[in-house]
Design an enzyme around this catalytic site. Structure first.
Site, PDB file in Angstrom:
ATOM      1  N   GLY B 165       0.804  -1.223   0.000  1.00  0.00           N
ATOM      2  CA  GLY B 165       0.000   0.000   0.000  1.00  0.00           C
ATOM      3  C   GLY B 165       0.835   1.272   0.000  1.00  0.00           C
ATOM      4  O   GLY B 165       0.307   2.373  -0.101  1.00  0.00           O
ATOM      5  N   HIS B 235      -4.863   2.036   2.809  1.00  0.00           N
ATOM      6  CA  HIS B 235      -4.654   0.939   1.860  1.00  0.00           C
ATOM      7  C   HIS B 235      -3.903  -0.233   2.484  1.00  0.00           C
ATOM      8  O   HIS B 235      -3.325  -1.051   1.777  1.00  0.00           O
ATOM      9  CB  HIS B 235      -3.917   1.406   0.592  1.00  0.00           C
ATOM     10  N   GLU B 275      -4.502 -11.450  -5.407  1.00  0.00           N
ATOM     11  CA  GLU B 275      -5.375 -10.417  -4.850  1.00  0.00           C
ATOM     12  C   GLU B 275      -6.309  -9.870  -5.931  1.00  0.00           C
ATOM     13  O   GLU B 275      -5.866  -9.580  -7.043  1.00  0.00           O
ATOM     14  CB  GLU B 275      -4.537  -9.264  -4.276  1.00  0.00           C
ATOM     15  N   ARG B 293       4.522 -15.039  -1.952  1.00  0.00           N
ATOM     16  CA  ARG B 293       5.076 -15.342  -0.624  1.00  0.00           C
ATOM     17  C   ARG B 293       3.952 -15.774   0.298  1.00  0.00           C
ATOM     18  O   ARG B 293       2.796 -15.758  -0.080  1.00  0.00           O
ATOM     19  CB  ARG B 293       5.714 -14.084  -0.054  1.00  0.00           C
TER      20      ARG B 293
END
Lengths: 70, 443
Positions: B165, B235, B275, B293
């Protein structure tokens, strides 16, 4: 005269003003860094920077004096 | 299977990895900075090696020092955790070149997914939906202005190489774009990485939902369900839960299938996360980025599936054949306990006078600190992850309320009061929230 103090433990990342500079309410004086976040330290009055008590790279504690605005 | 693992990380995640390494009968080697000498992960490892000063560049991010620690301790494998070296292809290569096992995907997969522009283009080719956005790096404001005009405001401005973010900003008009572009460029310069900027159409009232994938040693990729990470400030995630209360089963199946395609497109090995942004009203999604990861919020997936993701990472890295039949059950929620004030979310490091973790049925706490430790300003503010499990979401919420109330921390500022407030907020309680929830709570 207004004293600007640190609100938290932080590293001083950038010092954006020098002694003798004229600043306005809302100007950024110093940018601190703590926990991967940049924290701008803002002037809350119009005036002249009488003292800057920190340098880039310093580690400062909560309550430490950062600057004096006259 | 290798016999010893160096954990190239700190705090709660180092401790959590060490726990699994030792449970598997392997030797855990910790590395630490001067600022972290008193933390539990240093004490609990079988061997701990001092890297250097607090500044990450001289300790956790110093390739030579970490590799020297591996050599001196006789470690045979390196687990990077999240952050630090976890998505650094050059480090992964250096580990492999030193004759050690890298616990993660190939350096090539890290590289291909690490550049967000490249990843976005790659996903589009693999048939994964992406948001309207730039396909080549944006390097000056003039380019950004014309790209934004083409995409249409609002746009999300981010660095092609960044993560977590940092440097991300939303622009609603040209003036906002100039500011967001400047901020992203500064972040890119500061945290290393390429100076390239990426613009994407910003979805208002979106949910952030991600899929946990696992690339197996035989090349197959499986999806282990999703996590809803829509409770965010600046974020950055604060609370995550699974299953997502905001998607239908039909959308879930589409997202899981797309995540598997994403993994297959890069020949993914080990644990990774795809995501996505979900438009809850339209029940549709777009690819956001892939994290190559272990994710901070992996425990919620472990709680509903019963698997140990770190164990699977180690076994896959060792080339073992892993049989997986995953049928998630129940509901799990994670609260990130940050050292920050619960109103403005400003950092609040300090020395811990009192630290008492809650326990009980369905409660798991992954923490990095103990009483007497100091939370320093040098690293991220995550002190602990409070995770709860329930047969239903309602039961999980009830257990969360008790656990949050039972977690006692004195010293550093902390966001437990925010967690308690969230647990009473109608939008969160109903499950009908989006990434704007925290801003609305503080408006």
């Amino acid at each position: 005269m207004a004293e600007v103090h640190a609100e938290m433990v932080a590293n001083v990342w950038k010092v954006l003003v020098a002694e003798g500079d004229t600043v306005e309410d809302g100007d950024t004086l110093v940018i601190l860094e703590s926990m991967k976040m940049e924290i701008p330290v803002i002037a809350e009055d119009d005036g002249v920077v009488a003292q800057i008590k920190v340098a880039e790279g310093d580690v400062i504690q909560e309550g430490d004096l950062i600057a004096v605005i006259e | 299977m290798f016999e010893s693992v160096l954990v190239a990380n700190r705090g709660e995640i180092a401790r959590r990895i060490i726990r699994t390494v030792q449970r598997m009968g392997l030797r855990a080697v910790a590395v630490y900075s001067e600022a972290d000498a008193d933390l539990p992960f240093v004490r609990e490892a079988d061997e701990a090696i001092l890297l250097g000063p607090a500044n990450p560049a001289q300790s956790y991010l110093d390739v030579d020092r970490v590799l020297r620690a591996a050599r001196d301790s006789g470690a045979q494998a390196v687990h990077p955790g999240y952050g630090f070296f976890s998505e650094n292809a050059a480090f992964a290569r250096a580990v492999i070149d030193a004759g050690l096992v890298w616990i993660g995907p190939s350096p090539e997969a890290i590289e291909r997914m690490g550049d967000k522009i490249n990843a976005r283009n790659l996903m589009e080719e693999a048939g994964v939906p992406v948001a309207a956005g730039t396909r080549t790096p944006v390097t000056d404001l003039e380019q950004a202005v014309s790209a934004a005009a083409e995409i249409g405001y609002p746009v999300m401005v981010k660095t092609a190489g960044g993560g977590g973010g940092i440097g991300m900003g939303v622009a609603h008009d040209e003036a906002g774009l100039a500011k967001a572009f400047e901020q992203a460029s500064r972040a890119a310069a500061r945290f290393g990485g390429t100076p390239a900027i990426l613009l994407e159409r910003y979805i208002e009232r979106a949910r952030h939902v991600e899929v946990q994938i696992l690339g197996l040693a035989d090349g197959a990729v499986v999806a282990l369900g999703e996590r809803d990470c829509s409770v965010q400030r600046r974020h950055q995630k604060v609370v995550e839960e699974t299953p997502s209360p905001g998607i239908t089963q039909e959308l879930r199946e589409r997202m899981l299938a797309a995540a598997v395609r994403a993994g297959e497109a890069v020949g993914y090995l080990g644990a990774g996360t795809v995501e996505c942004l979900v438009d809850a009203d339209k029940q549709d999604f777009v690819f956001l980025e892939m994290n190559t990861r272990l994710q901070v919020e992996h425990p919620v997936t472990e709680l509903v599936t019963g698997v140990d993701l770190v164990e699977l990472q180690l076994r896959i890295a060792a080339g073992e054949t892993v049989e997986l039949s995953v049928a998630p059950r129940g509901h799990a929620i994670e609260f990130r306990v940050y050292a920050e004030d619960p109103k403005r979310f400003f950092p609040g490091p300090g020395t811990i006078g009192v630290w008492a973790e809650p326990s009980g049925d369905g409660v798991r706490v992954d923490s990095g600190y103990a009483e007497g430790n100091t939370v320093t300003p040098f690293y991220d503010p995550l002190m602990a992850k409070l995770c709860v499990f329930g047969q239903t979401r309602a039961e999980a919420l009830e257990r969360a309320r008790e656990a949050v109330a039972g977690f006692k921390i004195e010293g550093p500022k902390n966001n437990l009061p925010f967690c308690a407030e969230l647990l009473e907020h109608p939008e969160f309680v109903d499950g009908n929230y989006d990434t704007g929830l925290v801003s609305r709570m503080r408006a």
